[in-house]
Design a protein around this motif. Structure first.
Motif, PDB file in Angstrom:
ATOM      1  N   ALA A   1       0.833  -1.210   0.000  1.00 51.30           N
ATOM      2  CA  ALA A   1       0.000   0.000   0.000  1.00 51.30           C
ATOM      3  C   ALA A   1       0.869   1.262   0.000  1.00 51.30           C
ATOM      4  O   ALA A   1       0.573   2.224  -0.718  1.00 51.30           O
ATOM      5  N   LEU A   2       1.933   1.257   0.783  1.00 51.02           N
ATOM      6  CA  LEU A   2       2.811   2.429   0.838  1.00 51.02           C
ATOM      7  C   LEU A   2       3.583   2.615  -0.463  1.00 51.02           C
ATOM      8  O   LEU A   2       3.828   3.743  -0.889  1.00 51.02           O
ATOM      9  N   ARG A   3       3.954   1.525  -1.105  1.00 56.58           N
ATOM     10  CA  ARG A   3       4.601   1.629  -2.417  1.00 56.58           C
ATOM     11  C   ARG A   3       3.618   2.268  -3.404  1.00 56.58           C
ATOM     12  O   ARG A   3       3.988   3.162  -4.172  1.00 56.58           O
ATOM     13  N   HIS A   4       2.376   1.828  -3.343  1.00 53.04           N
ATOM     14  CA  HIS A   4       1.331   2.393  -4.206  1.00 53.04           C
ATOM     15  C   HIS A   4       1.122   3.882  -3.901  1.00 53.04           C
ATOM     16  O   HIS A   4       0.768   4.652  -4.783  1.00 53.04           O
ATOM     17  N   ALA A   5       1.368   4.286  -2.657  1.00 57.64           N
ATOM     18  CA  ALA A   5       1.238   5.691  -2.248  1.00 57.64           C
ATOM     19  C   ALA A   5       2.508   6.492  -2.555  1.00 57.64           C
ATOM     20  O   ALA A   5       2.661   7.613  -2.086  1.00 57.64           O
ATOM     21  N   ALA A   6       3.424   5.915  -3.313  1.00 64.37           N
ATOM     22  CA  ALA A   6       4.646   6.572  -3.799  1.00 64.37           C
ATOM     23  C   ALA A   6       5.775   6.658  -2.775  1.00 64.37           C
ATOM     24  O   ALA A   6       6.696   7.458  -2.921  1.00 64.37           O
ATOM     25  N   CYS A   7       5.750   5.828  -1.750  1.00 64.12           N
ATOM     26  CA  CYS A   7       6.905   5.719  -0.859  1.00 64.12           C
ATOM     27  C   CYS A   7       7.938   4.819  -1.536  1.00 64.12           C
ATOM     28  O   CYS A   7       7.571   3.884  -2.237  1.00 64.12           O
ATOM     29  N   HIS A   8       9.202   5.114  -1.309  1.00 61.51           N
ATOM     30  CA  HIS A   8      10.261   4.230  -1.776  1.00 61.51           C
ATOM     31  C   HIS A   8      10.438   3.146  -0.718  1.00 61.51           C
ATOM     32  O   HIS A   8      10.463   3.436   0.470  1.00 61.51           O
ATOM     33  N   ILE A   9      10.566   1.919  -1.142  1.00 65.51           N
ATOM     34  CA  ILE A   9      10.750   0.799  -0.217  1.00 65.51           C
ATOM     35  C   ILE A   9      11.961   0.009  -0.701  1.00 65.51           C
ATOM     36  O   ILE A   9      11.900  -0.661  -1.730  1.00 65.51           O
TER      37      ILE A   9
END
Length: 187
Positions: free
Chosen positions: A149-157
């Motif tokens: 979900a955070l990757r989809h929200a444009a966070c780098h992981i």
């Protein structure tokens, strides 16, 4: 440290969330996350990147593990009752004073404090990179869903080593040899 990293390190903060014994003792991958957080804290300290720790209700749940604090003796520590670290009293002012642009996030717990901190940081226009191997939670399935979900929200992981090798950029960087020793130490 070269000028590029020096310029960058003033704009980046390593934010280590709630690495307290009370929480860690119930994490299935405690040793692994401790090693990766130790690598991240040591590498940030090596590169001159400020390290900030948060503690969830430290008066009731205890402090950050002393072995982590020892790796960055000048680190700031902010207590909080909120799940988002950005609501910790004084933290937002600290980030603004340093003209912080990007947060590297490590710690726990991925579906709760990490998630809410990452979204709050993005809402405040900070860049966010989650150190994937320096995060943990009680239920790995929950953590995986949150990271998606955070990757989809444009966070780098990204893994810790990937991030810090990217900051070094070149094997000729003055801190390269010291960093590779940290990688071996916390491997």
């Amino acid at each position: 440290m070269n000028d590029d990293t020096g310029q960058l390190s003033r704009k980046i903060i390593l934010l280590v969330l709630d690495m307290q014994e009370t929480f860690l003792k119930v994490m299935p991958d405690r040793e692994s996350v401790m090693a990766r957080c130790s690598l991240a804290v040591s590498a940030a300290h090596l590169l001159g990147i400020d390290v900030v720790f948060t503690e969830q209700m430290p008066d009731k749940l205890g402090p950050t593990l002393p072995e982590l604090l020892a790796l960055a003796p000048d680190a700031s520590v902010f207590g909080k009752t909120s799940f988002s670290a950005l609501q910790a009293p004084g933290l937002e002012a600290y980030l603004q004073e340093g003209e912080t642009e990007h947060l590297l996030i490590a710690g726990l717990e991925t579906p709760i404090c990490v998630y809410q901190t990452a979204l709050a940081a993005q809402n405040e226009d900070y860049g966010v990179t989650l150190l994937s191997d320096a995060l943990t939670c009680r239920r790995s399935d929950d953590g995986e869903q949150i990271l998606r979900a955070l990757r989809h929200a444009a966070c780098h992981i990204l893994p810790t080593e990937t991030v810090f090798y990217s900051l070094l950029s070149d094997s000729r960087h003055p801190a390269f040899r010291s960093f590779t020793q940290l990688v071996k130490q916390y491997g």
